[in-house]
Structures are given as structure tokens and as C-alpha cells.
Motif scaffolding. Structure first.
Motif, PDB file in Angstrom:
ATOM      1  N   VAL A 142      -7.382   5.636   2.453  1.00  0.00           N
ATOM      2  CA  VAL A 142      -6.972   4.299   2.884  1.00  0.00           C
ATOM      3  C   VAL A 142      -5.551   4.370   3.427  1.00  0.00           C
ATOM      4  CG1 VAL A 142      -6.789   1.865   2.241  1.00  0.00           C
ATOM      5  CG2 VAL A 142      -8.363   3.364   0.985  1.00  0.00           C
ATOM      6  N   ASP A 143      -5.410   4.033   4.709  1.00  0.00           N
ATOM      7  CA  ASP A 143      -4.083   4.003   5.345  1.00  0.00           C
ATOM      8  C   ASP A 143      -4.190   3.113   6.575  1.00  0.00           C
ATOM      9  OD1 ASP A 143      -1.661   4.745   6.922  1.00  0.00           O
ATOM     10  OD2 ASP A 143      -1.440   6.293   5.364  1.00  0.00           O
ATOM     11  N   ASP A 144      -3.185   2.253   6.796  1.00  0.00           N
ATOM     12  CA  ASP A 144      -3.266   1.362   7.943  1.00  0.00           C
ATOM     13  C   ASP A 144      -3.029   2.083   9.265  1.00  0.00           C
ATOM     14  OD1 ASP A 144      -0.622   1.749   7.086  1.00  0.00           O
ATOM     15  OD2 ASP A 144       0.060  -0.036   8.150  1.00  0.00           O
ATOM     16  N   ASP A 145      -2.620   3.345   9.211  1.00  0.00           N
ATOM     17  CA  ASP A 145      -2.446   4.158  10.417  1.00  0.00           C
ATOM     18  C   ASP A 145      -3.706   4.993  10.622  1.00  0.00           C
ATOM     19  OD1 ASP A 145      -1.794   5.919  12.416  1.00  0.00           O
ATOM     20  OD2 ASP A 145       0.168   6.448  11.597  1.00  0.00           O
ATOM     21  N   PRO A 146      -4.524   4.692  11.648  1.00  0.00           N
ATOM     22  CA  PRO A 146      -5.774   5.435  11.856  1.00  0.00           C
ATOM     23  C   PRO A 146      -5.548   6.915  12.133  1.00  0.00           C
ATOM     24  CG  PRO A 146      -5.309   3.986  13.720  1.00  0.00           C
ATOM     25  CD  PRO A 146      -4.336   3.625  12.653  1.00  0.00           C
ATOM     26  N   ASN A 147      -4.362   7.268  12.651  1.00  0.00           N
ATOM     27  CA  ASN A 147      -4.084   8.686  12.888  1.00  0.00           C
ATOM     28  C   ASN A 147      -4.001   9.451  11.571  1.00  0.00           C
ATOM     29  OD1 ASN A 147      -3.899   8.423  15.729  1.00  0.00           O
ATOM     30  ND2 ASN A 147      -1.789   7.697  15.550  1.00  0.00           N
ATOM     31  N   VAL A 148      -3.461   8.792  10.542  1.00  0.00           N
ATOM     32  CA  VAL A 148      -3.360   9.431   9.220  1.00  0.00           C
ATOM     33  C   VAL A 148      -4.746   9.625   8.622  1.00  0.00           C
ATOM     34  CG1 VAL A 148      -2.549   9.138   6.851  1.00  0.00           C
ATOM     35  CG2 VAL A 148      -1.034   8.590   8.761  1.00  0.00           C
ATOM     36  N   THR A 149      -5.580   8.567   8.638  1.00  0.00           N
ATOM     37  CA  THR A 149      -6.917   8.695   8.066  1.00  0.00           C
ATOM     38  C   THR A 149      -7.732   9.754   8.807  1.00  0.00           C
ATOM     39  OG1 THR A 149      -7.758   6.887   9.448  1.00  0.00           O
ATOM     40  CG2 THR A 149      -6.951   6.306   7.252  1.00  0.00           C
ATOM     41  N   ALA A 152     -10.734   3.996   5.529  1.00  0.00           N
ATOM     42  CA  ALA A 152     -10.511   2.561   5.731  1.00  0.00           C
ATOM     43  C   ALA A 152      -9.068   2.375   6.176  1.00  0.00           C
ATOM     44  CB  ALA A 152     -10.780   1.789   4.453  1.00  0.00           C
ATOM     45  N   THR A 153      -8.865   1.505   7.152  1.00  0.00           N
ATOM     46  CA  THR A 153      -7.514   1.215   7.633  1.00  0.00           C
ATOM     47  C   THR A 153      -7.002  -0.122   7.121  1.00  0.00           C
ATOM     48  OG1 THR A 153      -8.459   0.329   9.680  1.00  0.00           O
ATOM     49  CG2 THR A 153      -7.739   2.636   9.710  1.00  0.00           C
ATOM     50  N   ASP A 154      -7.775  -0.770   6.251  1.00  0.00           N
ATOM     51  CA  ASP A 154      -7.316  -2.017   5.632  1.00  0.00           C
ATOM     52  C   ASP A 154      -7.910  -2.122   4.246  1.00  0.00           C
ATOM     53  OD1 ASP A 154      -9.887  -3.833   5.796  1.00  0.00           O
ATOM     54  OD2 ASP A 154      -9.678  -2.895   7.776  1.00  0.00           O
ATOM     55  N   VAL A 155      -7.271  -2.909   3.410  1.00  0.00           N
ATOM     56  CA  VAL A 155      -7.661  -3.038   2.004  1.00  0.00           C
ATOM     57  C   VAL A 155      -9.045  -3.660   1.864  1.00  0.00           C
ATOM     58  CG1 VAL A 155      -7.115  -4.260  -0.126  1.00  0.00           C
ATOM     59  CG2 VAL A 155      -5.300  -3.100   1.135  1.00  0.00           C
ATOM     60  N   GLU A 156      -9.358  -4.632   2.694  1.00  0.00           N
ATOM     61  CA  GLU A 156     -10.643  -5.318   2.588  1.00  0.00           C
ATOM     62  C   GLU A 156     -11.803  -4.342   2.779  1.00  0.00           C
ATOM     63  OE1 GLU A 156      -8.090  -6.330   4.407  1.00  0.00           O
ATOM     64  OE2 GLU A 156      -7.463  -8.043   3.159  1.00  0.00           O
TER      65      GLU A 156
END
Length: 291
Positions: free
Chosen positions: A15-22, A38-42
Motif C-alpha cells: 500500500v503506497d499512494d505512489d504507484p511507482n513504489v507499488t 493498492a494506492t489508497d487506503v479504501e
């Protein structure tokens, strides 16, 4: 969506809001783990609601919820899942609190060392599988315990019926007739305390011999104790009370590690003792029915 049916490939949720990291982490881990991202908590919470996850690997700093907060929610949904934070920023106080609560099982700063991260994830995957196995064993033990208790109750009922049919009451020693239908702790307190001491001694022996190959004396002594209980027509309540009293006495003042050993060995011992007692009653009732 990845196939998470293979138990040999632990499931990791990144889980990370940066898609490059995921994407980067997923590429580095997919050879060994089944990876969800996932790029968001939801989205992460939706995955946790529907998919068994071994490890939640999350950034700490995200728009709507911190990594620590997410892992606390993840622990509510999946208590056995291991939480791990990988971030360039974290609140030390929040991290320490999360570690103490058990929702976070490790932290690594960005930029990460992928080899070190993989080693840590392997360790967490092993811890997760051990927790799952322990929970499964506990469920199976509870089911087996319930079945044995039901069998013991039925055997006591059968015994009372046999007494009525063959008019055998006068031949039964007083200690037996007084204990049927009432707990031994009330009907024969001295005998009950003696049984607790005997069980406590066996449980202490089981803890000392834990992991040893030669434990032949323990099953024999358990069988002798079951015969003693059988002669008293002890019921499930009696066994549970004896077990509980012995555990309380043994665990008083002990370390958490030692208490865990007593709890595990006691669970196994109680199941074995109940099994012996069921067999004893079956044999005795079969003999009485032919008299």
C-alpha cells in the motif's frame, strides 16, 4: 487479480499512494510472494475484507490515513496478518505505540535495501503461518474437546440407566454414587485436591519433557490417572475444574514463556486424558451390560 490459492507463496499487500513504489516493490517480490497492490487506503481495506493476507507492507505517510492507522484497521480485519512499514517519514511515538499493540511488526526507511526487505518478509511470512497453524489447531482442539465432553456426558447418562436396569446400586462404593451428578470438588473435596495435585505433577512433567523424543512415562501415567477418574465416574466438569486448578497453581509467578508452555501442554494433555476416560467408560459399560 493474482491467484492467492498457493499456500507456499505468502500473500503480500503493498500500500503506497505512489504507484511507482507499488510497481517497483511488486516486481521485486513477485518471484517469491503473491502480491496485491493498492494506492489508497479504501482499496487496501477492500482487499483485506475479501482476501487472506500474510503481510501488509505500507507507507506511513498517505493522504487519508497513516500507515500505523491502516495496520491497526488491518489487525481488526485479519488478526494474524503481519504489518510492516516502509517509509521516508514516520512518527516515532506512533510507531512505538503500534509496535507495543502488535499491529506493526517492523519498519524500514526509504530507500530500501531489497535483499534486507525480502529477508524480513520471509521471517514475517513464517510468523504468520505459525500463527495461522496455531489458531487452526486451537479450533480443532475446541471441536474435539466439545465432542469428548458430549461423549462423557452421554456415558454418564448411560451409566445411570444401567444402574436402574440391573439394580446395582448396593454394590457401588459410596464415593461413586455421591459424585454422580455433582462435581467432585463438592462431593469429595479431599479426593478432588489429590487429583489436582496428580494432574499438576503430570503437567509439570510434560512441560519439562517438551520437545524430547522419549516421553513414554507420561502417556502411561495419564492412563493411570484416567482409570482413577473413571472409578470415580468423573464427568467433563470435573476434568475441566481439575485442569483449571492445576494450571492456576502452576502459572502463579511464572514467566509469560513458561505460562505459554503450560497452556499448550495442558491443552494436549486434557484432550488425551478425556480420550482415555471415554475408552475406560466404554469398556466398563460394555462389561456391565453383559452381567
Amino acid at each position: 487479480m493474482p491467484d492467492a490459492g498457493d499456500e507456499s507463496r505468502p500473500v503480500v499487500l503493498i500500500v503506497d499512494d505512489d504507484p511507482n513504489v507499488t510497481s517497483s516493490l511488486a516486481r521485486s517480490l513477485r518471484d517469491r510472494f503473491t502480491v496485491f497492490t493498492a494506492t489508497d487506503v479504501e482499496t487496501a481495506l477492500q482487499i483485506l475484507q475479501h482476501q487472506p493476507v500474510a503481510i501488509v507492507l505500507t507507507d506511513q505517510r498517505m493522504p487519508t490515513m497513516s500507515g500505523v492507522e491502516l495496520l491497526a484497521r488491518a489487525r481488526e480485519l485479519q488478526p494474524d496478518a503481519r504489518g510492516f512499514i516502509i517509509s521516508g517519514y514516520t512518527d516515532p511515538a506512533a510507531l512505538v505505540e503500534a509496535l507495543n499493540l502488535g499491529s506493526v511488526h517492523g519498519f524500514m526507511a526509504k530507500p530500501w535495501d531489497i535483499a534486507a526487505l525480502r529477508r524480513k518478509l520471509e521471517q514475517l511470512a513464517q510468523e504468520y503461518q505459525a500463527a495461522v497453524n496455531e489458531r487452526r489447531a486451537a479450533r480443532e482442539a475446541q471441536a474435539q474437546m466439545a465432542m469428548l465432553r458430549q461423549m462423557l456426558d452421554q456415558l454418564q447418562t448411560d451409566y445411570l440407566t444401567t444402574l436402574e436396569l440391573v439394580s446395582w446400586e448396593s454394590e457401588v462404593p459410596p464415593i461413586i454414587t455421591s459424585s454422580i451428578g455433582s462435581p467432585l470438588a463438592q462431593s469429595a473435596p479431599a479426593t478432588f485436591n489429590d487429583l489436582v495435585a496428580a494432574y499438576r505433577s503430570l503437567l509439570d512433567l510434560a512441560a519439562e519433557q517438551r520437545g524430547l523424543h522419549d516421553q513414554r512415562s507420561l502417556p502411561d501415567r495419564l492412563r493411570v490417572l484416567s482409570e482413577r477418574l473413571g472409578l470415580l465416574w468423573a464427568g467433563p466438569r470435573d476434568l475441566i475444574e481439575i485442569h483449571t486448578q492445576a494450571l492456576r497453581q502452576l502459572c502463579r509467578g511464572q514467566t509469560p514463556q513458561r505460562i505459554a508452555v503450560y497452556m499448550e501442554e495442558g491443552r494436549l494433555m486434557l484432550l488425551e486424558l478425556m480420550g482415555h476416560l471415554v475408552n475406560f467408560y466404554r469398556i466398563r459399560l460394555a462389561a456391565q451390560s453383559h452381567e
